[in-house]
Design an enzyme around this catalytic site. Structure first.
Site, PDB file in Angstrom:
ATOM      1  N   GLU A 168       0.797  -1.229   0.000  1.00  0.00           N
ATOM      2  CA  GLU A 168       0.000   0.000   0.000  1.00  0.00           C
ATOM      3  C   GLU A 168       0.832   1.283   0.000  1.00  0.00           C
ATOM      4  O   GLU A 168       0.784   2.080   0.954  1.00  0.00           O
ATOM      5  CB  GLU A 168      -0.947   0.018   1.206  1.00  0.00           C
ATOM      6  CG  GLU A 168      -1.907  -1.144   1.259  1.00  0.00           C
ATOM      7  CD  GLU A 168      -2.982  -0.989   2.327  1.00  0.00           C
ATOM      8  OE1 GLU A 168      -2.876  -0.072   3.158  1.00  0.00           O
ATOM      9  OE2 GLU A 168      -3.946  -1.780   2.309  1.00  0.00           O
ATOM     10  N   GLU A 350      -5.347  -8.625   1.243  1.00  0.00           N
ATOM     11  CA  GLU A 350      -6.008  -8.255   2.502  1.00  0.00           C
ATOM     12  C   GLU A 350      -7.472  -7.992   2.242  1.00  0.00           C
ATOM     13  O   GLU A 350      -7.820  -7.282   1.294  1.00  0.00           O
ATOM     14  CB  GLU A 350      -5.420  -6.961   3.111  1.00  0.00           C
ATOM     15  CG  GLU A 350      -4.050  -7.092   3.701  1.00  0.00           C
ATOM     16  CD  GLU A 350      -3.552  -5.784   4.309  1.00  0.00           C
ATOM     17  OE1 GLU A 350      -4.377  -4.919   4.691  1.00  0.00           O
ATOM     18  OE2 GLU A 350      -2.331  -5.619   4.390  1.00  0.00           O
TER      19      GLU A 350
END
Ligand code: FCB
Length: 457
Positions: A168, A350
């Site tokens: 991320e 995720e």
């Protein structure tokens, strides 16, 4: 709760995910150096309740017990991250073998149970020594990352195939460098842009280095992607949603898959242009083997007087993070990324939800909302797979309740409840649900693989 009858391919990878700083603890042990999260969480007012990762789930010592829990779940794979300051306490220079030894032991423990290690090289815990000389705003940190990557891969590459470079980059760039809510707590848009560029560059360099060190390696990067839905069909709202999509999604997807920054984001292009050296974009666009997608929610966007504004459906179910439960958003992200960027493989690295779990007097943790969340999102993945999107695996965030960054220990995402005072592990009801779900995938009922049954959304 409806569950689809779709049967995933036999080689579909079922996993759970974690990150070093969120679970390991042992921040002073075996020569580990300081990370920006140690410094940030020790700074009063930065993390709720003054929580730090000093002990966290004590995974550093208790990993054998946690690997046994993974085995009980029937996981195919475990996603974890490697703490750069354990390997290079100063970010560069001397390697700390004792730090590497920990990951060596962990990898062996996983393999002994038939669980594939899925390490991420960087999940936000920059060595503080590098931060002190500019951190990710400096190109030198991208160079240091590549040396670190090569060291780790040379040690573990004989047993690890799937390597994720970064987790991320948008979050660390913007939340950490523009908004100051994550470590290192900088507050400059220009520094956020520099951080993003240097992370992408370090990713591209690392792809090459990892492939040289381990020819059979599969290399990827994980992005947080959320679909931006216009609040109405008006052209203004559609344009606002496209801008939000650009800032969060395309700003990373375009350079990785097309070798360009999205031209419509004019201010960002002005900030990034001076940083881009000859060859950077070709490096960033090096072909990857898989894209990791982290997804939790969607955006609903309207055109406000000062630019795009997020709105919320008043009927929406929200989690303890204040995030909308909207499984179709995951389906849309997967189909869109596949159609627009054609990654050869996608892993949902995720997906999960925080709820205010409590341990009852009978010792059980009942978390029906999390079960429903996971079931409906797995349905969305099934739908995408049935339409030919090359999703190869799904990782629940998270295996354990853990240190949720600026929220400290106040947000519980785990399949396993952590009783922080004692560090006791208590599998929640969703743990057993996921275990049974995975078991059914391994021994599917003899039904023809057909289209997905009615979606639960
Ligand atoms: C993601 C992070 C992960 C965790 C989840 C809830 O943005 O990658 O570490 O905090 O959110």
């Amino acid at each position: 709760m409806s569950e689809s009858t779709f049967t995933f391919p036999a080689d579909f990878v079922w996993g759970a995910a974690t990150a070093a700083y969120q679970i390991e603890g042992a921040t002073h042990e075996d020569g580990r150096g300081e990370s920006v999260w140690d410094r940030f969480s020790a700074t009063p007012g930065k993390v709720r309740n003054g929580d730090t990762g000093e002990i966290a789930c004590d995974f550093y010592h208790r990993y054998p017990q946690d690997v046994a829990l993974m085995d009980q779940l029937g996981l195919d794979a475990f996603r974890f991250s490697i703490a750069w300051p354990r390997v290079y306490p100063e970010g560069t220079g001397a390697v700390n073998q004792a730090g590497l030894d920990f990951y060596d032991r962990l990898v062996d423990a996983l393999l002994a149970r038939g669980i594939e290690p899925f390490p991420t090289l960087f999940h936000w815990d920059t060595p503080q020594a590098l931060e002190d000389v500019g951190g990710w705003t400096a190109r030198a940190t991208a160079e240091a990352f590549v040396t670190y990557a090569e060291t780790v891969v040379s040690r573990l590459g004989d047993r690890v195939t799937h390597w994720t470079t970064h987790n991320e980059p948008w979050v660390i760039a913007w939340i950490g460098h523009a908004w100051g809510e994550h470590a290192p707590g900088r507050t400059s848009e220009a520094e956020a842009v520099a951080t993003g560029h240097h992370q992408l560059l370090s990713h591209g360099w690392a792809v090459d280095v990892i492939r040289r060190a381990v020819p059979h390696a599969r290399v990827g990067i994980t992005l947080n992607l959320s679909q931006a839905y216009p609040a109405s069909a008006s052209p203004e709202d559609e344009a606002a949603a496209w801008q939000v999509d650009g800032e969060g999604n395309r700003w990373f997807l375009d350079p990785l898959f097309r070798g360009t920054y999205p031209a419509d984001l004019l201010e960002r292009n002005e900030l990034v242009a001076p940083l881009v050296q000859d060859g950077d974009l070709e490096t960033i666009a090096a072909p990857i083997d898989f894209l990791g997608v982290n997804n939790y929610f969607r955006f609903v966007v309207t055109d406000g007087s000062e630019g795009p504004r997020m709105v919320r459906d008043p009927e929406a179910q929200i989690t303890d993070m204040g995030w909308e439960v909207y499984p179709d958003g995951l389906y849309r992200v997967l189909t869109r990324v596949s159609a627009d960027y054609a990654p050869p493989a996608i892993y949902v690295t995720e997906n999960g939800a925080a709820f205010g779990d409590v341990r009852r007097h009978d010792g059980r943790v009942r978390d029906p909302e999390r079960q429903a969340y996971l079931a409906s999102h797995v349905d969305s993945v099934a739908q995408a797979v049935s339409e030919g999107v090359p999703v190869k695996g799904y990782f629940v965030w998270s295996l354990l309740d853990n240190f949720e960054w600026a929220f400290g220990y106040s947000k519980r995402f785990g399949l396993v409840y952590i009783d922080y005072p004692t560090l006791e592990r208590v599998p929640k009801d969703s743990f057993y649900w996921y275990r049974d779900f995975v078991a059914r995938q391994k021994a599917p009922a003899p039904s023809p693989a057909g289209p997905v049954a009615a979606r639960s959304t």
